[in-house]
Write an enzyme that holds these catalytic residues in place. Structure first.
Site, PDB file in Angstrom:
ATOM      1  N   SER A 174      73.255  -1.262  44.074  1.00 25.21           N
ATOM      2  CA  SER A 174      72.435  -0.873  45.232  1.00 25.21           C
ATOM      3  C   SER A 174      72.954  -1.632  46.441  1.00 25.21           C
ATOM      4  O   SER A 174      73.583  -2.694  46.300  1.00 25.21           O
ATOM      5  CB  SER A 174      70.979  -1.265  44.981  1.00 25.21           C
ATOM      6  OG  SER A 174      70.251  -1.284  46.197  1.00 25.21           O
ATOM      7  N   TYR A 214      63.948  -6.882  42.204  1.00 23.42           N
ATOM      8  CA  TYR A 214      64.938  -5.794  42.268  1.00 23.42           C
ATOM      9  C   TYR A 214      66.242  -6.285  42.900  1.00 23.42           C
ATOM     10  O   TYR A 214      67.340  -6.065  42.361  1.00 23.42           O
ATOM     11  CB  TYR A 214      64.354  -4.636  43.088  1.00 23.42           C
ATOM     12  CG  TYR A 214      65.233  -3.413  43.170  1.00 23.42           C
ATOM     13  CD1 TYR A 214      65.221  -2.438  42.165  1.00 23.42           C
ATOM     14  CD2 TYR A 214      66.079  -3.200  44.258  1.00 23.42           C
ATOM     15  CE1 TYR A 214      66.022  -1.313  42.247  1.00 23.42           C
ATOM     16  CE2 TYR A 214      66.882  -2.074  44.353  1.00 23.42           C
ATOM     17  CZ  TYR A 214      66.847  -1.128  43.342  1.00 23.42           C
ATOM     18  OH  TYR A 214      67.644  -0.010  43.420  1.00 23.42           O
TER      19      TYR A 214
HETATM   20  P1  NAD Z   1      64.726   7.559  39.388  1.00 26.70           P
HETATM   21  O1  NAD Z   1      63.404   6.894  39.278  1.00 26.70           O
HETATM   22  O2  NAD Z   1      64.783   8.976  39.809  1.00 26.70           O
HETATM   23  O3  NAD Z   1      65.547   7.406  38.038  1.00 26.70           O
HETATM   24  C1  NAD Z   1      65.527   6.247  37.251  1.00 26.70           C
HETATM   25  C2  NAD Z   1      65.786   6.643  35.828  1.00 26.70           C
HETATM   26  O4  NAD Z   1      65.830   5.472  35.006  1.00 26.70           O
HETATM   27  C3  NAD Z   1      64.672   7.543  35.256  1.00 26.70           C
HETATM   28  O5  NAD Z   1      65.256   8.559  34.489  1.00 26.70           O
HETATM   29  C4  NAD Z   1      63.900   6.580  34.375  1.00 26.70           C
HETATM   30  O6  NAD Z   1      63.186   7.211  33.325  1.00 26.70           O
HETATM   31  C5  NAD Z   1      65.054   5.725  33.856  1.00 26.70           C
HETATM   32  N1  NAD Z   1      64.601   4.501  33.203  1.00 26.70           N
HETATM   33  C6  NAD Z   1      63.725   3.565  33.659  1.00 26.70           C
HETATM   34  N2  NAD Z   1      63.547   2.612  32.730  1.00 26.70           N
HETATM   35  C7  NAD Z   1      64.331   2.933  31.678  1.00 26.70           C
HETATM   36  C8  NAD Z   1      64.588   2.342  30.420  1.00 26.70           C
HETATM   37  N3  NAD Z   1      63.971   1.208  30.030  1.00 26.70           N
HETATM   38  N4  NAD Z   1      65.469   2.947  29.572  1.00 26.70           N
HETATM   39  C9  NAD Z   1      66.088   4.100  29.942  1.00 26.70           C
HETATM   40  N5  NAD Z   1      65.871   4.704  31.118  1.00 26.70           N
HETATM   41  C10 NAD Z   1      65.005   4.137  31.973  1.00 26.70           C
HETATM   42  O7  NAD Z   1      65.540   6.650  40.432  1.00 26.70           O
HETATM   43  P2  NAD Z   1      67.039   6.799  40.984  1.00 26.70           P
HETATM   44  O8  NAD Z   1      66.939   6.634  42.446  1.00 26.70           O
HETATM   45  O9  NAD Z   1      67.719   7.975  40.425  1.00 26.70           O
HETATM   46  O10 NAD Z   1      67.655   5.447  40.387  1.00 26.70           O
HETATM   47  C11 NAD Z   1      68.815   5.416  39.568  1.00 26.70           C
HETATM   48  C12 NAD Z   1      69.556   4.107  39.818  1.00 26.70           C
HETATM   49  O11 NAD Z   1      70.031   4.090  41.162  1.00 26.70           O
HETATM   50  C13 NAD Z   1      68.705   2.855  39.635  1.00 26.70           C
HETATM   51  O12 NAD Z   1      69.467   1.854  39.009  1.00 26.70           O
HETATM   52  C14 NAD Z   1      68.386   2.453  41.066  1.00 26.70           C
HETATM   53  O13 NAD Z   1      68.158   1.068  41.186  1.00 26.70           O
HETATM   54  C15 NAD Z   1      69.673   2.869  41.758  1.00 26.70           C
HETATM   55  N6  NAD Z   1      69.530   3.046  43.205  1.00 26.70           N
HETATM   56  C16 NAD Z   1      68.774   4.039  43.748  1.00 26.70           C
HETATM   57  C17 NAD Z   1      68.679   4.145  45.120  1.00 26.70           C
HETATM   58  C18 NAD Z   1      67.893   5.240  45.802  1.00 26.70           C
HETATM   59  O14 NAD Z   1      67.759   5.203  47.052  1.00 26.70           O
HETATM   60  N7  NAD Z   1      67.366   6.225  45.110  1.00 26.70           N
HETATM   61  C19 NAD Z   1      69.347   3.244  45.948  1.00 26.70           C
HETATM   62  C20 NAD Z   1      70.095   2.230  45.366  1.00 26.70           C
HETATM   63  C21 NAD Z   1      70.193   2.135  43.995  1.00 26.70           C
END
Ligand code: NAD
Length: 272
Positions: free
Chosen positions: A157, A170
């Site tokens: 991130s 986080y």
């Molecule tokens: P999201 O909430 O749509 O997806 C997260 C996924 O992780 C979901 O499918 C959830 O069920 C799964 N998950 C959570 N706990 C879990 C576990 N114990 N075992 C297996 N799966 C699990 O969010 P996203 O935005 O798609 O996030 C995906 C990644 O991207 C994360 O690591 C997040 O930190 C990172 N990220 C997202 C953003 C953003 O702006 N959306 C920015 C920076 C980083």
């Protein structure tokens, strides 16, 4: 659709947290480029099955299957890799992407909320990377499919470098991913394993719905983004495919920021 050689043909990829947001987009993009894909999920199995079905239908070169696993649980991660190897023969690419937030001011943060975030966002990525490396080493080189023994793409991130008040657990988990990724690069580069990270900025997914659900929230968010638009999950999917392919073969131990310039401190645009 014509069955032809694509960049990831003959390879298998595990994407964790692939039934939502960024993980789903990465899985779809990697499937479209010819790889078999494991759609890992911890909840909502029907959505994971649906995504797997769509990828298998659209991508004539590869097949997708859904596998349940809580990435913070060692025995479940080991079992997921074993199932993937039993089904596809091996694993070539791993995208530890699953992540979550439990936000609160630090002085009110419970140990449980600290631990849950570190367990999923950091320990989960360690466990998946470790199983991937074990499988890469066991299997050995396959020069017909890739010049690397295996590829790991951590989902980090912008908060690996931007501090985040109210989200210390986080930000700490993402800051730690950098050193996990770089240490893996240093340790396993000689085996021709490549390890990199993608650091998304603000991407429109369920994890940050409050930041984009109203026009006012979106305006506020855009103040943080020089490129003046929120990212889409597909922006990350395209970069993940490239990082997984031999086109990026000499990229190792680095983080690619996919953030519309968020890490360029747009708050300083007008004299600070
Ligand atoms: P999201 O909430 O749509 O997806 C997260 C996924 O992780 C979901 O499918 C959830 O069920 C799964 N998950 C959570 N706990 C879990 C576990 N114990 N075992 C297996 N799966 C699990 O969010 P996203 O935005 O798609 O996030 C995906 C990644 O991207 C994360 O690591 C997040 O930190 C990172 N990220 C997202 C953003 C953003 O702006 N959306 C920015 C920076 C980083």
């Amino acid at each position: 659709m014509q069955k032809n050689k694509q960049r990831l043909s003959g390879q298998t990829c595990i994407v964790t947290g692939a039934n939502s947001g960024i993980g789903e987009a990465v899985a779809v993009a990697i499937g479209r480029d010819g790889a078999n894909v494991v759609i890992n999920y911890v909840s909502n199995p029907e959505i994971a099955e649906d995504i797997a079905h769509k990828i298998s239908k659209d991508c004539l070169c590869g097949e997708a299957i859904a596998i349940h696993c809580d990435v913070s649980q060692e025995n479940q991660v080991e079992a997921m890799f074993q199932k993937a190897v039993n089904h596809f023969g091996t694993v070539d690419i791993c995208v530890p992407n699953a992540g979550l937030q439990r936000d609160s001011p630090l002085h009110e943060m419970s140990l449980e909320d600290w631990n849950v975030v570190l367990d999923v966002n950091l320990t989960g990525q360690f466990l998946c990377a470790r199983e991937a490396i074990r499988e890469f080493l066991r299997r050995g080189m396959r020069p017909d499919v890739s010049r690397s023994l295996g590829k790991i793409i951590h989902m980090s991130s912008v908060h690996q470098i931007i501090p985040w008040a109210g989200h210390a657990n986080y930000a700490a988990s993402k800051g730690a991913i950098v050193m996990l990724m770089k240490s893996i690069c240093q340790e396993y580069g000689p085996h021709k394993i490549r390890c990199n990270s993608i650091a998304p900025g603000a991407i429109k997914t369920p994890i940050n719905r409050d930041a984009w659900k109203t026009p006012e929230a979106l305006d506020e968010l855009n103040r943080l983004i020089p490129y003046k638009r929120i990212g889409e999950p597909e922006d990350i999917g395209r970069v993940a495919v490239w990082l997984a392919s031999d086109e990026s073969e000499y990229i190792n131990g680095t983080t690619i920021f996919v953030d519309g310039g968020m890490t360029c401190y747009p708050g300083f645009t007008s004299n600070g």
